[in-house]
Every structure is written in C-alpha cells, then in structure tokens.
Design an enzyme around this catalytic site. Structure first.
Site, short mmCIF file in Angstrom:
data_model
loop_
_atom_site.label_atom_id
_atom_site.label_comp_id
_atom_site.label_asym_id
_atom_site.label_seq_id
_atom_site.Cartn_x
_atom_site.Cartn_y
_atom_site.Cartn_z
N ARG A 55 1.31 -7.53 1.79
CA ARG A 55 0.24 -6.61 2.19
C ARG A 55 -1.12 -7.11 1.69
O ARG A 55 -2.12 -7.00 2.40
CB ARG A 55 0.52 -5.21 1.65
CG ARG A 55 -0.60 -4.23 1.99
CD ARG A 55 -0.29 -2.81 1.59
NE ARG A 55 -1.42 -1.94 1.89
CZ ARG A 55 -1.40 -0.62 1.76
NH1 ARG A 55 -0.32 -0.01 1.33
NH2 ARG A 55 -2.48 0.10 2.06
N ASN A 73 5.88 1.13 8.62
CA ASN A 73 4.73 0.76 9.43
C ASN A 73 4.83 -0.69 9.91
O ASN A 73 5.47 -1.51 9.27
CB ASN A 73 3.44 0.92 8.60
CG ASN A 73 2.95 2.36 8.59
OD1 ASN A 73 3.04 3.05 9.58
ND2 ASN A 73 2.45 2.81 7.45
N CYS A 79 5.43 9.54 11.22
CA CYS A 79 4.20 9.34 10.47
C CYS A 79 3.78 10.69 9.89
O CYS A 79 3.95 11.73 10.53
CB CYS A 79 3.10 8.79 11.36
SG CYS A 79 1.53 8.46 10.51
N HIS A 119 -1.21 6.11 14.66
CA HIS A 119 -2.52 5.74 14.11
C HIS A 119 -3.57 5.59 15.21
O HIS A 119 -4.63 5.00 14.99
CB HIS A 119 -2.44 4.46 13.26
CG HIS A 119 -1.67 4.68 11.99
ND1 HIS A 119 -1.49 3.67 11.05
CD2 HIS A 119 -1.04 5.77 11.49
CE1 HIS A 119 -0.77 4.15 10.04
NE2 HIS A 119 -0.50 5.42 10.29
N TYR A 137 -7.68 6.93 11.14
CA TYR A 137 -7.60 5.51 11.50
C TYR A 137 -8.56 5.14 12.63
O TYR A 137 -8.86 3.96 12.82
CB TYR A 137 -6.16 5.16 11.89
CG TYR A 137 -5.22 5.16 10.72
CD1 TYR A 137 -5.04 4.02 9.93
CD2 TYR A 137 -4.52 6.31 10.36
CE1 TYR A 137 -4.19 4.03 8.84
CE2 TYR A 137 -3.67 6.33 9.27
CZ TYR A 137 -3.51 5.18 8.51
OH TYR A 137 -2.68 5.19 7.42
#
Length: 455
Positions: free
Chosen positions: A96, A150, A172, A202, A257
């Site tokens: 990440r 995700n 989510c 998102h 988002y």
C-alpha cells in the site's frame, strides 16, 4: 442451511477483525454462528494469534456459543463454510505504501482504491480472490462470498466475470457512513433517513434523500457546501470543503472519494503535503495498527477498543453482519451492496458490478432499478466502469498493454506517457506479487541481476 453457521474469514489477522466478531456477538440471537475460522498467511501469523486470542476473549465475555479457530490453512477454513468473508491485503501495508508513494512522485494522486494505486491493488488481489473462488467450488460450493477487500467493486466485477461463483456480494462501509453523516447534518436519527444509492464502489451517488418518506435532497445539498467536515467524508480522506455553488447544483450526494475527481488539484497537493509531513496514509495506518495490536495483546481486553474507529473501518461489522444475517433470515430489508447490475442502472452493462440499494433475500440481493443516472454524473461513472473492466482483464491476462490502457483511461492519470512511467515503476516495485506479468517480470529480473536497479 445447516443449523449452526460456519464463517470463514480470509485475512483473519486484520485489525478489522474485532469489528466483525463484535457484530456476530451482537446478532447471535438471529444469526446462530457456531464456528468462526480466522485464516491468514504465514507472514500474518503473529497478528492472527493476537487478534484471534482477543476474539476468543470477546466471545467468552459475551457468553455466546461461538468457537473461534485460527489457521494458516485456507482450505481448512473454507471446508463446509456457509459464508466466506474476505478482507485481504496482498503485499500487506508495504504494498500500500508503494501504491500511494510512487504516483505522488509523478504528480498523480496515490490512493489505495483510486487511480494507479487502485489499479495495482486490483492487479495483486484479483488472482488471489479467483484462487479462493476455485477452492470454494470444491470445499463449500453453496457458500456466499462476502468480499470486503478493496477495490471492492473491481473485485466483485472480476468474480462475476471470471469465476463460477455467482453467490458473491461486494461490501463497503461507505454508504452506511454517508447515511449516518447526513442524519447528523439533519439532526435526526439515522433510522429515519433513507438514501437511494446508485453507482459504483467509491463512485456511488445518493440520488435522493428522504426523512420519514419526505424528500429532503435539496436541503441536504445546500448544507454540504463550504464545510471542511461535511459529515460524509471518511476519516481516511482529507477534509476539504466543497464549493457551495457546485455541490448544490450537482444535486446528488457524492461520496468522500469523489473529491479525488472533483478536487483533483487540491487533493493531490494535500496528499503530497501529508506524505512529506506525516507520511502516506499507509504509514499513518501502520502506526495506528501498531497501537491497536499493542492494545489487542492486553489479556484483560475482551471488547473491541474504541481506538479502532480511527482505522477508517467504522460500521464494518454493521455492514457485513447485517448482510449475512439478512441473507440467512430472508429478511427482505434494503442495503447498499455491490452486485450484478441486471439492468438496475440503465447506462451500465447488465453483467457488470454496481453499487446499489438492494432488497436482501435468502437468494441474495435484488437490485432496485433506478433507470439512468443523471447526465452530469453518468459519464464519470461509465469511465470508472470501463477502467474497472480493463483492469480486471489486465489482472487475469498479465498483459502489459492492457494494464497500460487501464492506467491511461483512469481520469486521475493525465496522459499515456505519465501512465507508462508510473506503470513501469510500479511493476518493478510489486514484482513479487504480480506473477502473471511474466515477460515484464523477466525483464525486471534481468535489470536487477545486471545491477541496473535496486529493490
């Protein structure tokens, strides 16, 4: 289904797991779970042991007859499971960090589910999820796959398109958080608020907002502008205010988002400043997780600590366990999940995954038809869907040109040239977790062996 429910959680060593355990404890009267198997990989063994022992203490304190099992054997966890939940991070937080840091070097937003970061998380994750699907076919063919990993929309798209598992729901916590945020703005109980959600994970919009059946969408939109803390932006996203005239005219509630797309320059600047001053979000999360796992090790702790809310996973258990419970009990309530479109959104292909309000039944979620999206948001949603579709193809085929196409058509990437630079650097950075990109991997290994590159 058999009388006692078996849950298999892949990625059981996650810091989110206490949220999930708390949810099963609270709903045990309506959802008779008897076994929860927490599975993880060897690299996650220490975290699995810590979280698993906390889970056992939580169950014991609550006095519910749930057995907690810990395993590094995924197949053992999957065997005869009724529900499989996935909450993985392939490459762990190190991956990440690269997803976030590398694009920022090229003046492109680095974020784990949007833009280049979202692409590479998908490239790493989708092959593993599809392996799990194959194992489910053999070991628990009647189980439901509840995916929280995700990018949830892209993962759901891949499962629907490239596996034989049809009992899949992507999940989510965003819509629940948005609804609760709207309720706070309106100063009413969240139970009185209903939001008609439609779009993608998102990339979902609240098309209409109701309180006690009365539409209040315009009132909500007029309240969102000019607030740094608008109540609908998750804790993991910078709190930048919306332009009042823009947000009011937009007329549909965005998710937090959307700021990456509607406020790209400000969000990029904020992310670069944050990376310089306090590190990327992954580095912040690493610190948070370190503190959480230190708490989890306390033998006297037998409840979910409040500090977990800072991790960004608020309402995870509410979303996941509510969904599982509603499928098991054939409840027929309405929840916002990621499922096959089936014509619910007119401008998205029927066989694609969408995030939309659904009636939850024992046969799965039934999406509520909304027709077409408003013209001023339709194009962006379609562009992201095309990105997800091409990204899934790249994840399956390991084709470099397909990956480059996916990177380039993402609206956060300014050009094909920049896309290629980021793609090449990220392929090198993530070589260990991208075995499907064989040709590129061979070239990268040659560079390493020739001393032209360090990793």
């Amino acid at each position: 289904m058999k009388q006692g429910i078996k849950i298999a959680t892949i990625g059981g060593g996650s810091s989110y797991t206490p949220e999930l355990i708390e949810g099963f404890i609270k709903r045990h009267n309506e959802l008779p779970v008897t076994e929860i198997w927490l599975a993880d990989i060897e690299e996650g063994k220490d975290k699995l042991d810590i979280v698993g022992n906390l889970a056992k203490r939580m169950v014991e304190k609550a006095g519910v007859p749930i057995e907690i099992h810990l395993t590094l054997d995924r197949k053992e966890a999957l065997k005869d499971a009724d529900f499989v939940t996935t909450q993985m991070r392939v490459g762990m937080l190190d991956a990440r960090m690269k997803d976030e840091a590398i694009p920022l070097k090229h003046n492109v937003i680095g974020q784990e589910t949007n833009g280049p970061g979202g692409l590479f998380k998908g490239l790493r994750t989708i092959p593993v999820i599809l392996e799990i699907c194959k194992e489910m076919e053999q070991l628990c063919p009647d189980a439901w796959l509840i995916n929280f990993t995700n990018p949830a929309g892209m993962v759901t798209e891949a499962v629907l398109r490239y596996s034989n598992i049809k009992k899949v729901v992507g999940l989510c916590n965003g819509p629940i958080g948005t609804t609760k945020g709207i309720a706070k703005l309106l100063e009413v109980d969240a139970e009185r608020v209903y939001v008609e959600y439609a779009g993608l994970n998102h990339m979902v919009f609240g098309l209409h907002v109701y309180v006690d059946g009365k539409e209040v969408t315009k009132e909500v939109m007029s309240m969102l502008g000019g607030r740094e803390k608008d109540g609908i932006t998750p804790k993991n996203i910078a709190t930048l205010s919306w332009e009042p005239d823009f947000i009011e005219r937009l007329g549909v509630v965005p998710s937090g988002y959307h700021k990456y797309y509607y406020q790209t320059d400000k969000m990029l600047q904020q992310l670069q400043e944050d990376a310089k001053n306090e590190g990327t979000r992954a580095e912040v999360v690493r610190k948070l997780e370190s503190e959480l796992f230190e708490l989890y090790q306390d033998e006297h702790l037998a409840v979910k600590p409040k500090q977990l809310e800072g991790r960004g996973g608020a309402y995870y258990s509410e979303a996941a366990v509510q969904l599982i419970s509603s499928i098991f009990t054939d409840k027929g309530d309405i929840q916002t999940v990621n499922v096959r479109n089936n014509g619910a959104i007119a401008s998205i292909p029927e066989d694609s995954a969408v995030e939309i309000n659904c009636v939850i039944t024992k046969n799965g979620p039934i999406p509520l038809t909304v027709g077409d999206l408003p013209v001023h948001v339709r194009g962006l949603v379609q562009q992201i869907k095309s990105f997800e579709r091409v990204a899934c193809e790249a994840a399956i085929t390991g084709d470099y040109q397909t990956a480059l196409l996916a990177m380039t058509i993402n609206p956060l990437v300014p050009s094909d040239t920049v896309a290629k630079r980021i793609l090449d650097e990220m392929l090198k950075a993530h070589i260990e977790f991208l075995p499907q990109f064989q040709r590129e991997s061979i070239n990268i290994k040659e560079e390493i062996n020739n001393g032209n590159m360090c990793i």
